[in-house]
Design a protein around this motif. Structure first.
Motif, PDB file in Angstrom:
ATOM      1  N   CYS A   1       1.032  -1.254   0.011  1.00  0.00           N
ATOM      2  CA  CYS A   1      -0.117  -0.125   0.060  1.00  0.00           C
ATOM      3  C   CYS A   1       0.870   1.258  -0.152  1.00  0.00           C
ATOM      4  CB  CYS A   1      -0.944   0.181   1.223  1.00  0.00           C
ATOM      5  SG  CYS A   1      -1.987   1.460   1.483  1.00  0.00           S
TER       6      CYS A   1
ATOM      7  N   THR B   1       0.105   4.072   1.144  1.00  0.00           N
ATOM      8  CA  THR B   1      -0.332   5.018   2.376  1.00  0.00           C
ATOM      9  C   THR B   1       0.028   4.213   3.893  1.00  0.00           C
ATOM     10  OG1 THR B   1      -2.209   5.681   1.147  1.00  0.00           O
ATOM     11  CG2 THR B   1      -1.951   6.192   3.724  1.00  0.00           C
ATOM     12  N   CYS B   2      -0.151   3.026   3.672  1.00  0.00           N
ATOM     13  CA  CYS B   2       0.231   2.154   4.943  1.00  0.00           C
ATOM     14  C   CYS B   2       1.541   1.503   4.797  1.00  0.00           C
ATOM     15  CB  CYS B   2      -0.885   1.058   5.224  1.00  0.00           C
ATOM     16  SG  CYS B   2      -2.487   1.776   5.219  1.00  0.00           S
TER      17      CYS B   2
ATOM     18  N   CYS C   1      -6.235  -2.470   0.085  1.00  0.00           N
ATOM     19  CA  CYS C   1      -5.389  -2.665   1.443  1.00  0.00           C
ATOM     20  C   CYS C   1      -6.341  -2.806   2.625  1.00  0.00           C
ATOM     21  CB  CYS C   1      -4.979  -1.178   1.495  1.00  0.00           C
ATOM     22  SG  CYS C   1      -3.861  -0.985   3.151  1.00  0.00           S
TER      23      CYS C   1
ATOM     24  N   CYS D   1      -6.127   0.570   5.418  1.00  0.00           N
ATOM     25  CA  CYS D   1      -6.903   1.724   4.969  1.00  0.00           C
ATOM     26  C   CYS D   1      -8.086   1.693   3.871  1.00  0.00           C
ATOM     27  CB  CYS D   1      -5.886   2.945   4.430  1.00  0.00           C
ATOM     28  SG  CYS D   1      -5.333   2.692   2.966  1.00  0.00           S
TER      29      CYS D   1
ATOM     30  N   CYS E   1      -7.850   1.525   0.827  1.00  0.00           N
ATOM     31  CA  CYS E   1      -8.010   2.110  -0.428  1.00  0.00           C
ATOM     32  C   CYS E   1      -7.818   0.943  -1.681  1.00  0.00           C
ATOM     33  CB  CYS E   1      -6.481   3.071  -0.478  1.00  0.00           C
ATOM     34  SG  CYS E   1      -5.056   1.877  -0.641  1.00  0.00           S
TER      35      CYS E   1
HETATM   36 ZN   LIG Z   1      -3.491   1.149   3.150  1.00  0.00          ZN
END
Ligand SMILES: [Zn+2]
Length: 342
Positions: free
Chosen positions: A229, A231-232, A246, A249, A251
């Motif tokens: 991911c 973001t994470c 994900c 999160c 996404c």
């Molecule tokens: Zn994520």
């Protein structure tokens, strides 16, 4: 005229890809982060020097070539910047180094003294530049051209303090580049080459450029595979319903495996088979893996079973075919993927 632009060094993406796939507390992480910081600082420094050329105007033919890499059988040359003009050739070695800098003319040693008094030994930029100057002189001689070749070391940080310098070597802070050019124009007023000949020489140099081979890193224990991911940190995405999602999160990204492929390219090489792809991404289904590979638009060699795909430097999504038949519309999760080292 700008004939060759500078691009971000591929080591930046390689190190970023590696760092996000190993734990923060891994013993190699500080070393990798420092290497990334150094390469990024060097690139930004070179970029700042490149922007100064916009303030410089020359009344005779001239061509700028940034970041030129020339590979020979036994050696290579990486030129930070070459300015080829009808009056002279200027070769720049650009350095983004903070601290007090010393050139030892006898030992040919170059050192940097830090604020805390520690001393680092570094490659001597004067010797690097001498090699480059000699190569350019030989190149011009082979072309039966007599142009003066001038080398200069450019320091990009005002906090670079030169304590001792090599004899006769031109060295400037980057802000002094326009002044240096003014001086060179006064020193070399003679027009040696025609506009056409100057342009042809510059193009011949560009034609000699090749991409610098990227050395594959040793992947440390604890290296995390998977489609990560964005973001994470360190979280692997799952492939279901034709999309990557994900678990943390939530996404969604249908193209996330293309990013993973680009990371694979700089970490393990540009060639990939279906089984390597499945092992790296955690996709268990051979049919889904094959469809994703085929739909990526990558070129390939070999028959269906032994097909080897070549991962491009970047993907053009318009080349990808995002029609995956329902017959392989299976739900596969990679959440249980254990991320063993390659
Ligand atoms: Zn994520």
């Amino acid at each position: 005229m700008l004939l060759k632009k500078r691009s971000e060094p591929p080591e930046v993406f390689q190190l970023e890809s590696l760092i996000r796939r190993i734990p923060d507390n891994h013993p190699t992480t500080p070393h990798l982060r420092e290497k990334l910081r150094r390469i990024t600082a060097g690139f930004h420094g070179e970029h700042r020097v490149d922007s100064l050329w916009q303030e410089i105007s020359l009344s005779f033919p001239h061509f700028l070539l940034h970041d030129l890499f020339i590979q020979k059988s036994q050696s290579s040359h990486q030129f930070d910047t070459i300015l080829l003009t009808s009056h002279f050739v200027l070769v720049l070695e650009i350095k983004s180094i903070v601290g007090q800098l010393n050139f030892d003319p006898e030992l040919r040693q170059f050192t940097r003294t830090n604020k805390d008094g520690s001393v680092d030994g570094m490659r001597n930029p004067d010797d690097q530049l001498r090699r480059h100057e000699r190569w350019i002189e030989q190149f011009l001689s082979q072309q039966r051209v007599k142009l003066p070749v001038i080398g200069a070391i450019v320091f990009t940080y005002p906090s670079s303090i030169i304590q001792s310098r090599p004899d006769k070597r031109l060295m400037i802070q980057s802000s002094g580049l326009p002044y240096l050019l003014e001086q060179l124009v006064l020193t070399y007023p003679e027009n040696v080459l025609s506009s056409k000949r100057t342009q042809n020489l510059a193009r011949e140099l560009v034609d000699l450029h090749t991409d610098k081979p990227l050395k594959m890193p040793v992947l440390p224990a604890g290296f995390v595979k998977g489609v990560l991911c964005d973001t994470c940190v360190g979280v692997r995405m799952c492939y279901r319903y034709k999309k990557w999602s994900c678990p943390t999160c939530a996404c969604i990204d249908p193209y996330a495996h293309l990013k993973a492929l680009q990371q694979y390219r700089v970490l393990s090489g540009a060639q990939i088979r279906s089984r390597d792809f499945r092992e790296f991404t955690g996709i268990e289904s051979t049919s889904i893996a094959s469809k994703l590979l085929m739909s990526s638009g990558m070129s390939f060699d070999g028959s269906f079973k032994d097909r080897i795909y070549t991962i491009p430097e970047s993907f053009n999504l318009a080349d990808s075919i995002w029609v995956i038949p329902d017959s392989i519309f299976e739900i596969r999760t990679v959440s249980s993927f254990n991320g063993n080292p390659l």
